[in-house]
Write an enzyme that holds these catalytic residues in place. Structure first.
Site, PDB file in Angstrom:
ATOM      1  N   SER A  48      50.800  25.174   0.020  1.00 53.65           N
ATOM      2  CA  SER A  48      50.572  23.901  -0.676  1.00 53.65           C
ATOM      3  C   SER A  48      50.340  22.793   0.353  1.00 53.65           C
ATOM      4  CB  SER A  48      51.771  23.555  -1.566  1.00 53.65           C
ATOM      5  OG  SER A  48      52.982  23.702  -0.855  1.00 53.65           O
ATOM      6  N   ASP A  86      54.280  30.827   4.323  1.00 53.79           N
ATOM      7  CA  ASP A  86      53.260  31.463   3.489  1.00 53.79           C
ATOM      8  C   ASP A  86      52.165  32.101   4.325  1.00 53.79           C
ATOM      9  OD1 ASP A  86      53.596  31.494   0.741  1.00 53.79           O
ATOM     10  OD2 ASP A  86      52.857  29.451   0.452  1.00 53.79           O
ATOM     11  N   LYS A 115      55.893  34.880   3.099  1.00 55.93           N
ATOM     12  CA  LYS A 115      55.706  35.021   1.646  1.00 55.93           C
ATOM     13  C   LYS A 115      54.240  35.341   1.380  1.00 55.93           C
ATOM     14  CE  LYS A 115      55.768  31.333  -1.348  1.00 55.93           C
ATOM     15  NZ  LYS A 115      54.420  31.346  -1.941  1.00 55.93           N
ATOM     16  N   GLU A 184      56.445  31.845 -10.446  1.00 53.58           N
ATOM     17  CA  GLU A 184      55.810  30.538 -10.690  1.00 53.58           C
ATOM     18  C   GLU A 184      55.239  30.467 -12.097  1.00 53.58           C
ATOM     19  OE1 GLU A 184      53.329  28.976  -7.584  1.00 53.58           O
ATOM     20  OE2 GLU A 184      52.617  27.335  -8.864  1.00 53.58           O
TER      21      GLU A 184
HETATM   22  O1  KIV Z   1      52.792  26.910  -1.441  1.00 52.08           O
HETATM   23  C1  KIV Z   1      53.832  26.599  -2.041  1.00 52.08           C
HETATM   24  O2  KIV Z   1      54.351  25.486  -1.899  1.00 52.08           O
HETATM   25  C2  KIV Z   1      54.433  27.591  -2.922  1.00 52.08           C
HETATM   26  C3  KIV Z   1      55.563  27.145  -3.802  1.00 52.08           C
HETATM   27  C4  KIV Z   1      55.153  26.114  -4.756  1.00 52.08           C
HETATM   28  C5  KIV Z   1      56.227  28.283  -4.449  1.00 52.08           C
HETATM   29  O3  KIV Z   1      54.036  28.692  -2.928  1.00 52.08           O
END
Ligand code: KIV
Length: 269
Positions: A48, A86, A115, A184
């Site tokens: 994000s 991520d 993740k 989510e």
């Molecule tokens: O990228 C992100 O911030 C996310 C969360 C909203 C779970 O994957």
């Protein structure tokens, strides 16, 4: 996996059924320091960042180099929390080797775990990354990296069949070795059922109170921009505070109220 990293992941998994897991996103050193001091259990360096830090329209353009830079900053700030980074779009879908290599880069930048988005179709990839000694957090339900192109932004798992698919996905991720799963925008009854049926914790965003923990994007919860998302609760109104501070500073500079004597050196009046 080094001992400290292993302990931090284990601490999170042990929280299931005992204490809710408090997760916020963080992308820079200053904010990550404050989130860690505030008591967050997990600092999620989410992709994000593409929208809130870099001004992209979606997570799709986010690169590994950008994620490495954010991850390094957050890990240098962290004292207590688990840092999860991520894997961005296409960094884990081309081959297992690339998924392992890119996961390793994020770990070298200071993440404790990575993740990635996807259900049972990602199980083998998750297993390969875990076998390489890197803890993996799964992410099912709405998956922003594919929502833009494939299936939109609606609620997931509302009817029986969709709930069953998600349930099977969660099971597959657990069996693949994921230590935790983000749910989510999953219908709250389905999120609770999934949470109750697996041994690893679930972290919800827009998925109701039945999850083992919650995550919010830090800019949303601090009111740093206008969010129309129903699942966001705003805990501060920093956009107003920041605009007020800049406006007041501008007036002070324009009217020579700043810098005052106490901010200056020498005898100039
Ligand atoms: O990228 C992100 O911030 C996310 C969360 C909203 C779970 O994957």
């Amino acid at each position: 996996m080094n001992i400290l990293m292993h302990n931090r992941v284990m601490d999170i998994t042990r929280m299931k059924n005992k204490k809710k897991i408090v997760t916020v996103t963080a992308y820079d050193y200053t904010m990550a320091t404050l989130c860690d001091e505030g008591g967050a259990d997990i600092l999620l360096v989410g992709d994000s960042a593409g929208m809130v830090m870099l001004g992209y329209k979606s997570t799709i353009p986010v690169s590994m180099d950008e994620m490495c830079s954010f991850t390094g900053a957050v890990s240098r700030a962290r004292k207590e929390a688990l840092v999860v980074a991520d894997l961005p779009f296409l960094s884990y879908n081309v081959s297992k080797q690339e998924a392992i290599r890119n996961s390793g880069r994020l770990i070298q930048c200071g993440a404790d775990a990575v993740k990635l988005e996807g259900g049972m179709q990602q199980a083998e990839t998750i297993q390969s990354i875990v076998n390489a000694g890197i803890p993996v957090m799964g992410h099912i339900g709405l998956q922003p990296q594919s929502a833009e192109i494939l299936d939109g932004y609606g609620v997931r798992g509302a009817d029986k069949e969709a709930a069953e698919v998600l349930q099977n996905d969660a099971q597959a991720l657990q069996e693949a070795g994921a230590f935790c799963i983000v749910l989510e925008k999953v219908a709250s009854h389905t999120a609770r059922a999934i949470t109750d049926s697996i041994d690893i914790p679930t972290i919800g965003i827009g998925s109701g109170v039945g999850c083992d923990g919650q995550v919010l994007v830090i800019q949303d919860m601090l009111g740093m921009h206008k969010s129309s998302l129903r699942f966001v609760k705003q805990y501060a109104n920093l956009s107003e505070d920041i605009r007020w501070a800049i406006h007041t500073y501008k007036e002070d500079v324009e009217n020579e109220r700043f810098p005052a004597k106490e901010h200056s050196f020498g005898d100039d009046v």
